[in-house]
Structure formats: C-alpha cells, structure tokens
Enzyme design. Structure first.
Site, short mmCIF file in Angstrom:
data_model
loop_
_atom_site.label_atom_id
_atom_site.label_comp_id
_atom_site.label_asym_id
_atom_site.label_seq_id
_atom_site.Cartn_x
_atom_site.Cartn_y
_atom_site.Cartn_z
N ASP A 108 20.58 19.81 61.34
CA ASP A 108 21.81 19.33 61.99
C ASP A 108 22.18 17.85 61.82
OD1 ASP A 108 20.92 21.69 63.11
OD2 ASP A 108 20.98 20.99 65.16
N GLU A 158 24.03 26.58 70.78
CA GLU A 158 23.41 25.31 70.40
C GLU A 158 24.53 24.32 70.05
OE1 GLU A 158 19.27 26.70 68.30
OE2 GLU A 158 20.98 26.65 66.96
C1 FRU Z 1 20.30 23.83 65.62
C2 FRU Z 1 19.00 23.46 66.28
C3 FRU Z 1 19.25 22.71 67.56
C4 FRU Z 1 18.00 21.91 67.72
C5 FRU Z 1 17.65 21.56 66.29
C6 FRU Z 1 16.18 21.48 66.02
O1 FRU Z 1 20.22 24.04 64.25
O2 FRU Z 1 18.22 24.62 66.50
O3 FRU Z 1 19.55 23.53 68.66
O4 FRU Z 1 18.17 20.77 68.51
O5 FRU Z 1 18.23 22.56 65.49
O6 FRU Z 1 15.93 20.98 64.76
#
Ligand code: FRU
Length: 498
Positions: free
Chosen positions: A22, A204
């Site tokens: 992300d 998320e």
């Molecule tokens: C989304 C996610 C988020 C989390 C991160 C962990 O892709 O699962 O929810 O904070 O990646 O790397």
C-alpha cells in the site's frame, strides 16, 4: 524471455529492491510530493512492515529515499497517513518548524500468533525535517485497541468545515470515524458500513474527504473503502460512497444506502488498483484531489514474476466528483503532469477499421511508454476489441460489448501467467457507466501495466501483465466496420529529467 529489469516500469514507482504494498502517508510540502509505502526491505514477499519513502516534484518521476519508519517492540508499521500540522495542534513543532505527523497502525505479530484479538492499535510519529526523519511519540498508542480484530489503516484529514481532525479507520466490515483537536486524543464519533457496499472480505484502507461537485458550488463527502477479498473482479478492490457529513455522521446518498455486493461504485474496476488514498496538504490554489493506488492484488502479488522487487504504484490520478443525471460519480484521470513527458506524437483524425486493423506499431510509438487517446462515435450493438500483441504471438485483449454495455479484459495469453492460477484464469469485466453513444478512451501503457480511463474516467480499469517480449502492436477489431476518430498517441520520454 524478459529479465527483471525488462519488466521494471518506465513511469510507475517501484522500489529499487524487495517488497512493496500500500501507498501510505502521502503529503505535499514546499514543492515536493511525498509517498510512503508498506515496505519489507529484506525480501521480495510481505514481511515485517516498514514505511519506505519516495519523493517527486510532479508525482511522475520518483526518487527513493531512506526508510522512514522501522518496526519496533510494539510491532510492525502498517498502513496509515500523514498530515502537515500547520498550526502545531500536536505541540510537536519546535523552533518555528512545522511538524508533519504520521498516523499509522502498530501490528503486533506476537499478539496475532497468540490468537489475541487486540493486536492492532493506532500510533503517531512526527517529523521536523519535512518527512525525512521521524520520531515516534512516547505516548503511543494514541488509540488503543477496543477489542476489534481488524482495526487499522488510519487516514487523517483536517476537516476545515467542522474545524477538527478526522480519522477514518477500517474495522472488518465497518468504517469507524474519530475526531481530535491535537492528533493525540481521539474520540469515536460514528460508524458506517452496515448493510451497504461490498462485504465479501475485510474492509481496509479508507479515505474520507469533501469534494466540490464539478461545475457547482455543492459539496459532498466521499468515502473510499478498499476491501480484500471481494473486489469487483474478486480479490482486492476499492469501492466508494458519496454522501453528506454533519461533523459526526456520514449519510450516504439514497441510491448508496443499500448497495449490493456487486454494485457499480468502484474507483477502478480492474484487478490491479488497491488500497489507494489521496494526498494531504495540496495547496488551495491547486485544489485537486490526487490519488495513487498499489498496482497489484493480494490474489497473486507475492508471486508475480519479478525477483528484485515486487509491485508498482498506479500512475497518480486526479479524482473528480460529478453529478451525472441524478447520480454522483467519482471519476479519475491521469494527472496533467504526465503530459510534459510527451515526445513523439502520432495523430490521425479518422481511422477506418475493417476486421482487424493495426493502428500503432513499434515504428510509430514505443508501446512500453505510451499514452493513447481515441474516440468511437455512433456505437453499434456489437463488440469492439482493443488488442496489444507482440512478436511471440502473445496478446492482451480488451473488449467492449455495446449490447451488454460491458468491458472485458483477457490476459490469459498476455505472457507469463503460470506463477499463479489466480492471475489469468478468469476474464475480468467492468460495467460501462456512461450511456453515451460515443466512447472515449485514454490508455496508459507501461511495460507491465495498462491503465484505461473510459468516458472521462467514469469507467477506469487497471491491469498488469508480463509479456515475454514488449508489446509492439496496438490494433482495433470488430465484426462490423467502424471509424475511430481523433486517434492520438504519444511516446513518453523519461530519461532526461532534470
Ligand atoms: C492492505 C493491508 C492493510 C495493512 C497493510 C499491511 O493491503 O492489508 O490493511 O495495513 O496491508 O501491509
């Protein structure tokens, strides 16, 4: 066969080495756009999360910087955001230096292993040198876990209408809203998400902000809410909601109150745009809503055929809120800044298609760094194909079926696919949102990705692929003859960047 570097995009951000997911903590300050990202510097698969860092003057060419945040005894550094605290509400400012405050999730891997539920909490860190070095706050966590298993990805914005900091947080099947005056103490103000939207996975990476409806003085609030799995084509995807916000509660528009799983409000209908959020602190006289997403999908992200690094970001995009008949829609377009990289151009006013017609080949344009625009007027109830092909007989086909008002994307013969049975086994689809009888397209091609913005960004589709030779042909095809008008293609040049 391509090597890793043959797959490295020309104009999409990738880390020099190892794993990225992300985008995090994006803010603009003094001429520089900052992009942080979920990063595991030791391997090309997901692991203990850090925040990597990159900077850019124009959101197109990026320079990777030192790692910004390292995991510590409280846990991994998961996704989150950053704000420029101009009025020093946090009190972290010193000697007149404006603090930049990052708000992130601590993920405690021990707690997870022991099957506890409260292993994610929200914490802050601040920077007094414009985002280069960071100090974690000694009072962390600022928002302890209240007994919710998935409790993460804080996106904070200054709400200038109600004079408060707002945090949206993703919690399994809901977005929870908090407010604060100092970024340290947070009060829960509301929740959203029950009985609406796609829920076939965990929510998320939300984002929440007001937007002016194009061409009016009306303001509406937009909630972006990623989920995984359960995206439009399975796996990871990013839906959105439009509505009103009274400073406490978000109330979606009537037609968004009871959305079903497969509704039509998605920032991107393709398989490869996830966890995207917007930049903080864009100056008022610019006023754009600028967005970037992770150009992959949890279905296969850790298996894609690059070893040195894994994953790229999408091109930076400008979001707009429009009112189309009675419907509010969020549209996207590549940021204007991309245009200054155009070099060779290839323009045809009218191009008649009969059967399969090659429109562009490698003599015209390098399709590994190209922008293609066209329009098809007077659509007939037939299927239009847009096809990329290479010298070894591989192809990527996008079809638009005007009878069904549906796009479909087939990457099953687009090069390497056997690294994951989830990558190309399905044909992805996207609804055409516009009901116009002419179709316009902006297509961005980089070595391993295609980003398509149809009808001024009402239907957006992002997909990745791994052809064994570069694409060297772009063609149109249909069973009926038709005319493409205003075909424009530009080769983009990134070598001589000052
Ligand atoms: C989304 C996610 C988020 C989390 C991160 C962990 O892709 O699962 O929810 O904070 O990646 O790397």
């Amino acid at each position: 066969v391509q090597t890793d570097e043959d797959f490295r995009p020309n104009f999409h951000f990738t880390p020099e080495k190892n794993w990225m997911n992300d985008p995090n903590g994006m803010f603009y300050l003094n001429g520089t756009y900052h992009l942080y990202f979920q990063y595991y510097p030791d391997k090309n698969v997901w692991g203990p999360m850090h925040w990597g860092h990159a900077t850019s003057k124009d959101m197109i060419t990026w320079e990777e910087q030192e790692i910004a945040l390292y995991p510590d005894e409280k846990g991994y550094i998961f996704s989150g955001s950053a704000v420029v605290d101009k009025n020093n509400t946090s009190g972290f400012g010193k000697d007149g230096k404006t603090p930049v405050v990052a708000i992130f999730t601590y993920h405690d891997p021990e707690g997870e292993k022991n099957e506890e539920i409260d292993y994610q909490s929200q914490a802050i860190a601040y920077s007094l040198d414009e985002g280069i070095t960071w100090t974690k706050y000694e009072g962390n966590p600022v928002l302890p876990n209240p007994g919710i298993k998935d409790f993460r990805d804080p996106k904070v914005t200054w709400d200038d209408i109600h004079k408060q900091w707002l945090m949206v947080l993703a919690t399994t099947e809901k977005t929870i809203f908090y407010s604060s005056q100092n970024l340290k103490e947070w009060t829960k103000i509301s929740e959203f998400g029950e009985n609406t939207g796609a829920h076939d996975g965990v929510w998320e990476c939300p984002d929440f902000f007001p937007m002016k409806v194009e061409g009016t003085n009306e303001t509406k609030w937009v909630l972006i809410q990623s989920l995984n799995p359960g995206g439009y084509n399975g796996g990871s995807g990013t839906q959105y909601f439009v509505g009103d916000f009274d400073g406490k509660t978000f109330t979606p528009e009537e037609n968004m109150k009871a959305l079903e799983e497969k509704h039509n409000f998605w920032i991107d209908f393709g398989r490869d745009n996830y966890a995207g959020v917007t930049w903080a602190n864009i100056p008022e006289d610019d006023g754009r809503k600028l967005f970037i997403g992770w150009m992959s999908n949890w279905l296969y992200a850790q298996e894609v055929p690059t070893e040195t690094w894994r994953s790229a970001m999408t091109v930076a995009r400008e979001l707009k809120l429009i009112k189309d008949k009675d419907q509010y829609l969020v549209t996207s377009a590549p940021v204007e800044e991309l245009k200054k990289y155009r070099t060779v151009d290839y323009l045809i006013e009218k191009f008649n298609i009969s059967g399969n017609s090659v429109a562009l080949d490698k003599e015209d344009i390098d399709l590994a760094r190209a922008e293609i625009r066209f329009k098809i007027n007077d659509l007939k109830e037939t299927t239009y194909n847009f096809r990329l092909a290479n010298a070894v007989g591989e192809e990527f086909i996008v079809s638009y079926d005007h009878a069904k008002r549906q796009f479909s994307m087939n990457r099953s013969h687009a090069g390497q696919t056997d690294f994951s049975d989830k990558f190309a086994s399905e044909i992805a689809t996207a609804p055409r949102i516009s009901d116009s009888d002419s179709l316009s397209a902006i297509i961005l091609l980089d070595k391993t990705s295609i980003e398509m913005f149809f009808d001024d960004g009402k239907t957006v589709i992002t997909e990745i692929f791994f052809p064994n030779q570069p694409w060297d042909e772009f063609s149109f095809a249909s069973l009926e003859d038709f005319t493409v008008s205003n075909l424009e293609a530009y080769e983009l040049e990134f070598n001589e960047v000052e």
